[in-house]
Scaffold this motif. Structure first.
Motif, PDB file in Angstrom:
ATOM      1  N   GLN A 175       0.821  -1.216   0.000  1.00 32.05           N
ATOM      2  CA  GLN A 175       0.000   0.000   0.000  1.00 32.05           C
ATOM      3  C   GLN A 175       0.855   1.267   0.000  1.00 32.05           C
ATOM      4  N   VAL A 176       1.797   1.357   0.909  1.00 28.49           N
ATOM      5  CA  VAL A 176       2.585   2.590   1.046  1.00 28.49           C
ATOM      6  C   VAL A 176       3.547   2.778  -0.120  1.00 28.49           C
ATOM      7  N   TYR A 177       4.329   1.760  -0.429  1.00 28.83           N
ATOM      8  CA  TYR A 177       5.405   1.962  -1.398  1.00 28.83           C
ATOM      9  C   TYR A 177       4.929   1.981  -2.842  1.00 28.83           C
ATOM     10  N   GLU A 178       3.865   1.271  -3.155  1.00 28.83           N
ATOM     11  CA  GLU A 178       3.336   1.353  -4.519  1.00 28.83           C
ATOM     12  C   GLU A 178       2.571   2.663  -4.702  1.00 28.83           C
ATOM     13  N   ASP A 179       1.736   3.015  -3.729  1.00 34.33           N
ATOM     14  CA  ASP A 179       0.913   4.218  -3.862  1.00 34.33           C
ATOM     15  C   ASP A 179       1.712   5.508  -3.731  1.00 34.33           C
ATOM     16  N   GLU A 180       2.565   5.590  -2.706  1.00 37.32           N
ATOM     17  CA  GLU A 180       3.239   6.851  -2.412  1.00 37.32           C
ATOM     18  C   GLU A 180       4.562   7.035  -3.145  1.00 37.32           C
ATOM     19  N   TYR A 181       5.254   5.938  -3.439  1.00 36.51           N
ATOM     20  CA  TYR A 181       6.592   6.058  -4.016  1.00 36.51           C
ATOM     21  C   TYR A 181       6.706   5.450  -5.401  1.00 36.51           C
ATOM     22  N   GLU A 182       5.584   5.003  -5.938  1.00 37.59           N
ATOM     23  CA  GLU A 182       5.494   4.494  -7.304  1.00 37.59           C
ATOM     24  C   GLU A 182       6.485   3.369  -7.592  1.00 37.59           C
ATOM     25  N   LEU A 183       6.701   2.516  -6.582  1.00 39.98           N
ATOM     26  CA  LEU A 183       7.506   1.325  -6.805  1.00 39.98           C
ATOM     27  C   LEU A 183       6.598   0.268  -7.409  1.00 39.98           C
ATOM     28  N   ASP A 184       7.157  -0.570  -8.258  1.00 38.88           N
ATOM     29  CA  ASP A 184       6.304  -1.589  -8.872  1.00 38.88           C
ATOM     30  C   ASP A 184       6.050  -2.733  -7.892  1.00 38.88           C
ATOM     31  N   ALA A 185       5.226  -3.661  -8.306  1.00 39.40           N
ATOM     32  CA  ALA A 185       4.784  -4.751  -7.437  1.00 39.40           C
ATOM     33  C   ALA A 185       5.929  -5.644  -6.971  1.00 39.40           C
ATOM     34  N   SER A 186       7.068  -5.589  -7.648  1.00 37.04           N
ATOM     35  CA  SER A 186       8.189  -6.442  -7.232  1.00 37.04           C
ATOM     36  C   SER A 186       8.687  -6.074  -5.838  1.00 37.04           C
ATOM     37  N   PHE A 187       8.445  -4.845  -5.401  1.00 42.70           N
ATOM     38  CA  PHE A 187       8.873  -4.441  -4.056  1.00 42.70           C
ATOM     39  C   PHE A 187       8.124  -5.251  -2.998  1.00 42.70           C
ATOM     40  N   ALA A 188       6.800  -5.179  -3.007  1.00 45.70           N
ATOM     41  CA  ALA A 188       6.019  -5.916  -2.010  1.00 45.70           C
ATOM     42  C   ALA A 188       6.160  -7.418  -2.203  1.00 45.70           C
ATOM     43  N   ASP A 189       6.344  -7.856  -3.445  1.00 48.53           N
ATOM     44  CA  ASP A 189       6.579  -9.285  -3.687  1.00 48.53           C
ATOM     45  C   ASP A 189       7.862  -9.732  -2.980  1.00 48.53           C
ATOM     46  N   ALA A 190       8.900  -8.906  -3.032  1.00 51.69           N
ATOM     47  CA  ALA A 190      10.161  -9.232  -2.357  1.00 51.69           C
ATOM     48  C   ALA A 190       9.975  -9.252  -0.840  1.00 51.69           C
ATOM     49  N   VAL A 191       9.147  -8.352  -0.309  1.00 56.10           N
ATOM     50  CA  VAL A 191       8.848  -8.353   1.125  1.00 56.10           C
ATOM     51  C   VAL A 191       8.141  -9.661   1.487  1.00 56.10           C
ATOM     52  N   ALA A 192       7.197 -10.095   0.671  1.00 47.45           N
ATOM     53  CA  ALA A 192       6.472 -11.339   0.931  1.00 47.45           C
ATOM     54  C   ALA A 192       7.419 -12.539   0.937  1.00 47.45           C
ATOM     55  N   VAL A 193       8.329 -12.581  -0.026  1.00 49.20           N
ATOM     56  CA  VAL A 193       9.298 -13.679  -0.088  1.00 49.20           C
ATOM     57  C   VAL A 193      10.186 -13.651   1.151  1.00 49.20           C
TER      58      VAL A 193
END
Length: 160
Positions: A22-40
């Motif tokens: 929610q924060v990094y995709e919405d506010e910092y325009e990072l792609d989904a790979s960021f949260a995917d890496a957090v999940a991994v």
């Protein structure tokens, strides 16, 4: 009032991933790979027995809803890593981030670590200010292409 609690359940780990998405995709325009890496990473840590001795997860809750997180894990003997610090906008500016970081630092001291490191990127001005105010010092900066765009990736460290 934002409450801080320790956690570690599967539901708590899912909340960490949700917050990062929610924060990094919405506010910092990072792609989904960021949260995917957090999940991994959360999954890998969990499989390795984290959180356990020398590690932990702290969650910020507002009216029963998780609105922030921070983690502690051993990086190598004597060196811990603070990670996954994130706060939703409604939890900012009330000291919740400081309380999360202070919880991590207190646990790191109690676990006997000598130093704590963290990684962040330069656009996180409020987080960087918080890190400096609690004694972290910027160690290195590197311009990298990550999560769909260039970022200035930073390593910070502090002695305990």
């Amino acid at each position: 009032m934002v409450e801080i609690r320790s956690g570690g359940s599967a539901e708590d780990l899912n909340a960490v991933v949700r917050l990062h998405r929610q924060v990094y995709e919405d506010e910092y325009e990072l792609d989904a790979s960021f949260a995917d890496a957090v999940a991994v990473r959360m999954s890998e840590l969990r499989r390795a027995g984290w959180p356990g001795p020398g590690g932990g997860l702290w969650l910020a809750e507002l009216e029963g809803t998780v609105v922030g997180s921070a983690t502690l894990r051993e990086h190598r003997p004597g060196l811990a890593r603070l990670g996954h610090l994130v706060l939703l906008p409604e939890a900012r500016g009330v000291g919740a981030g400081r309380r999360l970081v202070e919880s991590v630092l207190a646990a790191a001291r109690e676990a006997g670590y000598e130093r704590v490191e963290l990684y962040t990127f330069s656009e996180l001005a409020a987080a960087r200010s918080l890190y400096g105010s609690v004694g972290f010092v910027l160690d290195t900066t590197e311009r990298v292409m990550r999560w769909g765009r260039p970022v200035d990736w930073e390593r910070w460290e502090r002695a305990l």
